[in-house]
Design a protein around this motif. Structure first.
Motif, PDB file in Angstrom:
ATOM      1  N   ILE A 219       5.851  -0.658  -4.452  1.00  0.00           N
ATOM      2  CA  ILE A 219       6.582  -1.495  -5.591  1.00  0.00           C
ATOM      3  C   ILE A 219       6.544  -3.067  -4.808  1.00  0.00           C
ATOM      4  O   ILE A 219       7.327  -3.048  -3.744  1.00  0.00           O
ATOM      5  N   ASP A 220       5.872  -4.143  -5.525  1.00  0.00           N
ATOM      6  CA  ASP A 220       5.997  -5.088  -5.008  1.00  0.00           C
ATOM      7  C   ASP A 220       5.376  -5.059  -3.626  1.00  0.00           C
ATOM      8  O   ASP A 220       6.236  -6.110  -2.813  1.00  0.00           O
ATOM      9  N   GLY A 221       4.493  -4.395  -3.200  1.00  0.00           N
ATOM     10  CA  GLY A 221       4.041  -4.486  -1.966  1.00  0.00           C
ATOM     11  C   GLY A 221       4.765  -3.788  -0.984  1.00  0.00           C
ATOM     12  O   GLY A 221       4.366  -3.285   0.311  1.00  0.00           O
ATOM     13  N   GLN A 222       5.671  -2.931  -1.464  1.00  0.00           N
ATOM     14  CA  GLN A 222       6.549  -2.279  -0.444  1.00  0.00           C
ATOM     15  C   GLN A 222       6.257  -0.640  -0.744  1.00  0.00           C
ATOM     16  O   GLN A 222       6.555  -0.514  -1.735  1.00  0.00           O
ATOM     17  N   LEU A 223       5.946   0.071   0.306  1.00  0.00           N
ATOM     18  CA  LEU A 223       5.636   1.430   0.043  1.00  0.00           C
ATOM     19  C   LEU A 223       6.726   2.103  -0.015  1.00  0.00           C
ATOM     20  O   LEU A 223       7.583   2.046   0.717  1.00  0.00           O
ATOM     21  N   VAL A 224       6.853   3.225  -1.060  1.00  0.00           N
ATOM     22  CA  VAL A 224       8.030   3.777  -1.576  1.00  0.00           C
ATOM     23  C   VAL A 224       7.719   5.408  -1.546  1.00  0.00           C
ATOM     24  O   VAL A 224       8.619   6.011  -1.842  1.00  0.00           O
ATOM     25  N   GLY A 225       6.512   5.675  -1.687  1.00  0.00           N
ATOM     26  CA  GLY A 225       6.282   7.028  -1.887  1.00  0.00           C
ATOM     27  C   GLY A 225       4.656   7.421  -1.500  1.00  0.00           C
ATOM     28  O   GLY A 225       3.829   6.628  -1.827  1.00  0.00           O
ATOM     29  N   ARG A 226       4.638   8.851  -1.170  1.00  0.00           N
ATOM     30  CA  ARG A 226       3.282   9.262  -1.012  1.00  0.00           C
ATOM     31  C   ARG A 226       3.076  10.696  -1.856  1.00  0.00           C
ATOM     32  O   ARG A 226       4.294  11.439  -1.977  1.00  0.00           O
TER      33      ARG A 226
END
Length: 683
Positions: A219-226
């Motif tokens: 989200i907006d360049g920030q990894l939040v999930g895999r």
């Protein structure tokens, strides 16, 4: 060129001649039955009469040959920019032009097909518009140079009304493999803080694998999930928006070995984060003329739920007034500052001082709440410089300014500091050039490491902003903002300033100090980097095809660094500076255009077969030979493609020569009649 035809100009209606011929045949038949002599001469006389009535003539025409037309459609959609396809396309088009130039009586009409932003590769829509501009009776054929990814192929080829062969030159390879990530469903809007899902699917071509492949969600360049996804299966991926405004949801899958392109391994959807209701707690202290400034501002927004308490009578005041006449309800301090504090988005203390109403434990709760991500605004009055100041409570650890104990009551005009000219809360407030009205009171503080965006008396800090942990705090060190609201000495941008201040505290994206934005239009990409620093910023621009370009942006005096570059590729461009990421599409195209990109003949096969055309894979075969064929002849064969020769012409001059002029008809008629009479007489 001369053309000769036999034409008839009957002297009587054809039905009359037919009736006469029938009667004549009946009489001749009767004569034959009676074995009359001279029947041959009588039949010849009848033929002369009928031929004279039919008026046969020879029509000689001076004809000018009309050229047939060939329609050449070149596919220039995004999928045609992959790998060696552009080179094969250019080579094939150049070779066709050279060969067709040597073909007599054939005019070449070229059309370039570009992607439609809604429908993708709309070949047949473009073809229909082009065919409407030419004479279809002289259409020799249609040649299309494409990868075969057509998104408007008709279900019924006959509906096209195409009576010439459609030949397709395919620029891809038959053995191409590719992996793509498909977004099946994504929300357009999402409530801030509420769980949401996006449905995605991994597709491998030509066949689906069985091993799970990793997919990342940012989200907006920030990894939040895999997540690990099995190809061919739809999966819901959870996410949560933490702030309002537009957010870029980026999904990326690991590439397939030997795949055609990595363009469709990443998909981006934009989700607008909205707040259900903005809950604000406003606690006002000692009454003063600006008491209702904050209340009026917040109540004007229908999306705000405002809880407002005003301390009209301090506890130390003892005048014998009965308790039941002092207040309608008791101040619910425990409920607000312990049980339900986390339900508020913003807490405002307006000229509030320690009166014994809020124990230190509750103010410590507010400080901890700010550090966890809450928003606090203090509009300070002269009380802030006294022993009853909020700075002498646990709130001191989050408040940006420490009071010096001095209160200035000199007139001053609020001014934007050098830092404030770059900060989004105050940037451009004085753009209209108007002179602002004066204020008359200011609390002096030590700003420490807070951001001073407005100054007052002797350039003392007037408006302080600071991030504390995950939260934000603002401090307005004067209680005279209401003078602007009343229009004193012309007033000032009070409403705009306070609204921006509240939105900054609520972490609205458009008021971020450090922001990277990009906009695309007319094949140009405009990049802006907003910052509080005056240092240059390095950004990396990645095109849809994977090309990388690095730029250095130099900010101006307002902290805005801007650059503009050419962007000829259709699709989504990615811009990043190491901390922020932005996306833009200078040439918007339909999402379907970037999904399946392997070359194929399946969409065009029904039309090609119905029109007698042919497929040629340019990676494996040369451009076919060109042959002119007659109407209703075979239009394709091994290594060649046929173009219909209609033989169309235009008549410039005509000459009509009668075959049976009146004098000749009369002479023949008299001669045959005399011979018939003579023959009958001899018998």
């Amino acid at each position: 060129m001369t053309g000769i035809d036999l034409v008839f100009h009957p002297l009587l209606p054809w039905w009359t001649i037919a009736v006469g011929a029938l009667l004549g045949l009946v009489l001749l038949g009767l004569g034959i039955w009676r074995r009359s002599s001279g029947i041959g001469w009588r039949a010849l006389a009848l033929a002369v009469i009928l031929l004279a009535l039919a008026g046969p003539s020879i029509l000689a025409e001076q004809r000018e040959r009309l050229s047939d037309e060939l329609l050449l459609v070149t596919d220039r959609t995004p999928s045609q920019e992959i790998g060696e396809r552009p080179a094969r396309t250019d080579q094939a088009v150049a070779e066709l032009r050279e060969r067709l130039a040597a073909v007599p009586d054939l005019d070449l009409r070229e059309v370039t097909l570009e992607a439609d932003r809604d429908r993708g590769t709309a070949l047949f829509d473009r073809l229909g518009r082009s065919l409407g501009e030419i004479d279809r009776s002289r259409l020799a054929g249609v040649v299309v140079v494409t990868d075969g990814r057509v998104h408007d192929a008709p279900e019924d080829p006959a509906s096209l009304g195409l009576e010439a062969p459609l030949h397709v030159l395919l620029t891809g390879r038959q053995d191409e493999v590719d992996r793509r990530l498909v977004v099946e469903r994504a929300p357009t809007y999402a409530m801030v803080g509420e769980p949401q899902t996006v449905t995605v699917r991994v597709e491998d071509e030509p066949g689906q694998g069985s091993a799970p492949v990793p997919v990342r969600l940012s989200i907006d360049g920030q990894l939040v999930g895999r997540a690990n996804l099995v190809p061919g299966q739809s999966t819901d991926l959870p996410f949560r928006l933490e702030r309002g405004g537009e957010a870029a949801i980026e999904l990326e899958v690991d590439p397939l070995e030997g795949q055609l392109t990595a363009q469709n391994d990443r998909q981006v959807v934009f989700v607008n984060g909205v707040r259900d209701r903005l809950r604000v707690l406003l606690v006002s202290g000692q009454p003063y003329p600006g008491l209702r400034v904050w209340r009026n501002l917040l109540k004007a927004d229908a999306a705000v739920d405002l809880v407002h308490f005003t301390i009209l009578r301090p506890p130390e005041k003892q005048d014998g007034t009965p308790i039941r006449e002092l207040a309608l309800i008791a101040f619910p301090s425990r409920e607000l500052f312990e049980e339900k504090l986390d339900q508020f988005d913003l807490v405002i203390f307006d000229r509030y001082a320690r009166r014994g109403l809020l124990p230190a434990i509750y103010l410590d709760n507010v400080a901890s709440w700010v550090e966890r991500g809450g928003a606090l605004l203090e509009a300070a009055g002269p009380e802030f410089a006294t022993s009853s100041s909020l700075f002498r409570t646990p709130l001191a650890r989050v408040l940006p300014g420490a009071p010096t104990g001095q209160v200035s009551e000199l007139p001053f005009t609020p001014a934007i500091t050098e830092l404030g000219r770059r900060h989004p809360v105050t940037r451009g407030l004085d753009a209209d050039g108007r002179r602002w009205g004066r204020w008359f009171r200011q609390v002096e503080v030590d700003p420490a490491d807070a951001s001073v965006v407005m100054a007052g008396v002797a350039e003392q800090p007037l408006l302080l902003l600071k991030r504390q942990g995950e939260g934000r705090v603002a401090q307005l060190l004067s209680d005279h903002a209401w003078l602007w609201a009343r229009g004193f000495e012309g007033g000032g941008p009070q409403s705009l300033l306070l609204r921006r201040l509240v939105h900054w505290l609520m972490k609205e994206p458009e008021l971020e100090e450090e922001e990277l934005t990009a906009q695309g239009a007319d094949r140009r990409l405009t990049i802006e980097r907003h910052s509080l620093e005056s240092l240059p910023h390095d950004v990396t621009v990645t095109s849809p095809s994977g090309g990388v370009q690095r730029l250095t942006l130099v900010p101006d005096e307002n902290g805005v660094a801007r650059a503009e570059i050419a962007a000829d590729e259709g699709g989504l461009w990615r811009i990043e500076d190491g901390q922020h990421v932005a996306f833009a599409s200078p040439l918007p195209v339909a999402r379907i255009e970037g999904e399946a990109v392997t070359a194929t003949d399946l969409p065009l096969r029904p039309v090609v077969q119905a029109t007698g055309g042919t497929f040629t894979w340019l990676a494996e075969q040369p451009v076919p030979d060109i042959r002119r064929v007659g109407v209703d002849r075979q239009t394709a064969g091994r290594g060649w493609m046929g173009l219909i020769d209609h033989g169309a012409y235009r008549v410039s001059r005509t000459e009509l020569v009668p075959l049976m002029p009146a004098w000749l008809a009369l002479a023949l008629l008299l001669g045959t009649t005399v011979f018939a009479w003579w023959r009958e007489g001899r018998r």
